[in-house]
Motif scaffolding. Structure first.
Motif, mmCIF file in Angstrom:
data_model
loop_
_atom_site.group_PDB
_atom_site.id
_atom_site.type_symbol
_atom_site.label_atom_id
_atom_site.label_comp_id
_atom_site.label_asym_id
_atom_site.label_seq_id
_atom_site.Cartn_x
_atom_site.Cartn_y
_atom_site.Cartn_z
ATOM 1 N N ASP A 42 0.858 -1.182 0.000
ATOM 2 C CA ASP A 42 0.000 0.000 0.000
ATOM 3 C C ASP A 42 0.898 1.238 0.000
ATOM 4 O O ASP A 42 1.717 1.399 0.912
ATOM 5 C CB ASP A 42 -0.902 -0.006 1.232
ATOM 6 C CG ASP A 42 -1.892 1.133 1.216
ATOM 7 O OD1 ASP A 42 -1.456 2.288 1.424
ATOM 8 O OD2 ASP A 42 -3.085 0.881 1.004
ATOM 9 N N ALA A 44 0.354 4.286 0.708
ATOM 10 C CA ALA A 44 0.126 5.247 1.793
ATOM 11 C C ALA A 44 0.658 4.761 3.135
ATOM 12 O O ALA A 44 1.031 5.572 3.983
ATOM 13 C CB ALA A 44 -1.359 5.561 1.909
ATOM 14 N N THR A 45 0.697 3.439 3.354
ATOM 15 C CA THR A 45 1.110 2.916 4.660
ATOM 16 C C THR A 45 2.434 2.162 4.624
ATOM 17 O O THR A 45 3.050 1.977 5.668
ATOM 18 C CB THR A 45 0.047 1.947 5.229
ATOM 19 O OG1 THR A 45 -0.031 0.780 4.400
ATOM 20 C CG2 THR A 45 -1.312 2.631 5.351
ATOM 21 N N LEU A 47 2.617 -0.977 4.053
ATOM 22 C CA LEU A 47 2.376 -2.355 4.491
ATOM 23 C C LEU A 47 1.987 -3.205 3.290
ATOM 24 O O LEU A 47 1.142 -2.800 2.486
ATOM 25 C CB LEU A 47 1.273 -2.415 5.544
ATOM 26 C CG LEU A 47 1.564 -1.737 6.880
ATOM 27 C CD1 LEU A 47 0.459 -2.059 7.885
ATOM 28 C CD2 LEU A 47 2.914 -2.120 7.437
ATOM 29 N N GLN A 97 8.674 4.328 6.296
ATOM 30 C CA GLN A 97 7.212 4.381 6.191
ATOM 31 C C GLN A 97 6.585 3.143 6.836
ATOM 32 O O GLN A 97 5.601 3.240 7.571
ATOM 33 C CB GLN A 97 6.804 4.479 4.725
ATOM 34 C CG GLN A 97 5.313 4.544 4.518
ATOM 35 C CD GLN A 97 4.933 4.526 3.055
ATOM 36 O OE1 GLN A 97 5.535 3.808 2.248
ATOM 37 N NE2 GLN A 97 3.934 5.324 2.697
ATOM 38 N N THR A 98 7.164 1.985 6.572
ATOM 39 C CA THR A 98 6.646 0.737 7.145
ATOM 40 C C THR A 98 6.743 0.764 8.669
ATOM 41 O O THR A 98 5.777 0.422 9.367
ATOM 42 C CB THR A 98 7.390 -0.471 6.560
ATOM 43 O OG1 THR A 98 7.220 -0.476 5.140
ATOM 44 C CG2 THR A 98 6.885 -1.777 7.146
ATOM 45 N N ASN A 100 6.833 3.324 10.649
ATOM 46 C CA ASN A 100 5.867 4.288 11.188
ATOM 47 C C ASN A 100 4.468 3.678 11.250
ATOM 48 O O ASN A 100 3.729 3.903 12.210
ATOM 49 C CB ASN A 100 5.859 5.573 10.362
ATOM 50 C CG ASN A 100 7.107 6.402 10.592
ATOM 51 O OD1 ASN A 100 7.764 6.285 11.621
ATOM 52 N ND2 ASN A 100 7.448 7.227 9.620
ATOM 53 N N SER A 101 4.106 2.905 10.243
ATOM 54 C CA SER A 101 2.798 2.236 10.259
ATOM 55 C C SER A 101 2.754 1.132 11.304
ATOM 56 O O SER A 101 1.765 0.999 12.038
ATOM 57 C CB SER A 101 2.467 1.678 8.873
ATOM 58 O OG SER A 101 2.235 2.738 7.968
ATOM 59 N N ARG A 104 1.922 2.156 14.718
ATOM 60 C CA ARG A 104 0.521 2.551 14.943
ATOM 61 C C ARG A 104 -0.427 1.361 15.080
ATOM 62 O O ARG A 104 -1.605 1.543 15.401
ATOM 63 C CB ARG A 104 0.060 3.450 13.793
ATOM 64 C CG ARG A 104 0.809 4.776 13.769
ATOM 65 C CD ARG A 104 0.524 5.632 12.549
ATOM 66 N NE ARG A 104 -0.880 5.655 12.172
ATOM 67 C CZ ARG A 104 -1.307 5.822 10.920
ATOM 68 N NH1 ARG A 104 -0.444 5.992 9.937
ATOM 69 N NH2 ARG A 104 -2.594 5.839 10.655
ATOM 70 N N THR A 121 -4.387 -0.988 4.530
ATOM 71 C CA THR A 121 -4.737 0.381 4.161
ATOM 72 C C THR A 121 -5.161 1.202 5.376
ATOM 73 O O THR A 121 -4.706 2.325 5.559
ATOM 74 C CB THR A 121 -5.864 0.376 3.104
ATOM 75 O OG1 THR A 121 -5.396 -0.339 1.955
ATOM 76 C CG2 THR A 121 -6.251 1.779 2.701
ATOM 77 N N THR A 122 -6.005 0.617 6.227
ATOM 78 C CA THR A 122 -6.519 1.353 7.387
ATOM 79 C C THR A 122 -5.697 1.116 8.652
ATOM 80 O O THR A 122 -5.866 1.844 9.629
ATOM 81 C CB THR A 122 -7.974 0.942 7.687
ATOM 82 O OG1 THR A 122 -7.993 -0.429 8.129
ATOM 83 C CG2 THR A 122 -8.864 1.141 6.475
ATOM 84 N N LEU A 123 -4.873 0.076 8.666
ATOM 85 C CA LEU A 123 -4.059 -0.344 9.812
ATOM 86 C C LEU A 123 -4.903 -0.930 10.947
ATOM 87 O O LEU A 123 -4.402 -1.158 12.043
ATOM 88 C CB LEU A 123 -3.192 0.797 10.352
ATOM 89 C CG LEU A 123 -2.291 1.504 9.343
ATOM 90 C CD1 LEU A 123 -1.477 2.602 10.028
ATOM 91 C CD2 LEU A 123 -1.384 0.533 8.619
#
Length: 183
Positions: A42, A44-45, A47, A97-98, A100-101, A104, A121-123
């Motif tokens: 993804d 944006a995330t 992942l 980036q990974t 940081n996701s 969360r 996408t939403t985590l």
């Protein structure tokens, strides 16, 4: 051959053991494998999905990932960098980036381990399977799956990406692989 294993083989096979044909074949496998990881991830995330549909079509990414998938993506990113498929900056950015996701994601409280399924996408932790028939999912934390992620965090923490070493070490050290009894 599993995706990360292909990249690992290409990195680890001694140069003396390779002929030009083998070298080209391993390079092609490594590049194709990396293309699969890019398609599964993804944007944006950072992942990766568990899988994708045919022809590396990101529109058909699975709507679930696991600690194993995330760990293998980090391994593959390091291998792609070492094989010069991607530049060091791209590897650093992707891993940052990974991480940081991952920081969360909701976790199993007593152990600090990650649940087995998340929406990349939403985590969000998955409690209902995203594909028909949309069955309920009982979340669980697998020490085996978390071990794959922990090994990737250890590689980053031990110098794989010095800029992200402290964050990777913090995530790793917050995971406890001891036995728990929760009556």
């Amino acid at each position: 051959i599993p995706l990360a294993l292909t990249l690992s083989l290409a990195v680890s096979l001694p140069v003396a053991a390779r002929d030009k044909g083998t070298e080209r074949t391993l390079d092609a496998y490594a590049r194709d494998t990396w293309a699969s990881f890019v398609a599964m991830t993804d944007p944006a995330t950072g992942l990766p999905s568990d899988n994708i549909g045919g022809n590396l079509d990101p529109a058909t990414r699975a709507r679930y990932t696991s600690p194993t998938n995330i760990g293998m993506y980090i391994w593959a990113t390091l291998a792609a960098r070492d094989l010069k498929i991607i530049r060091e900056k791209e590897a650093r950015d992707r891993i940052g980036q990974t991480l940081n996701s991952v920081a969360r994601l909701e976790r199993h409280e007593p152990s600090g381990q990650y649940w087995n399924w998340y929406d990349p996408t939403t985590l969000q932790k998955i409690t209902v399977w995203p594909h028909p028939p949309h069955n309920p999912v009982t979340p669980f934390a697998s020490s085996v799956d978390n071990g794959w992620l922990a090994s990737a965090l250890l590689m980053v923490a031990n110098g794989g990406v010095p800029q992200h070493g402290p964050q990777a070490r913090e995530l790793l050290e917050s995971m406890n692989f001891g036995c728990y009894y929760d009556p």
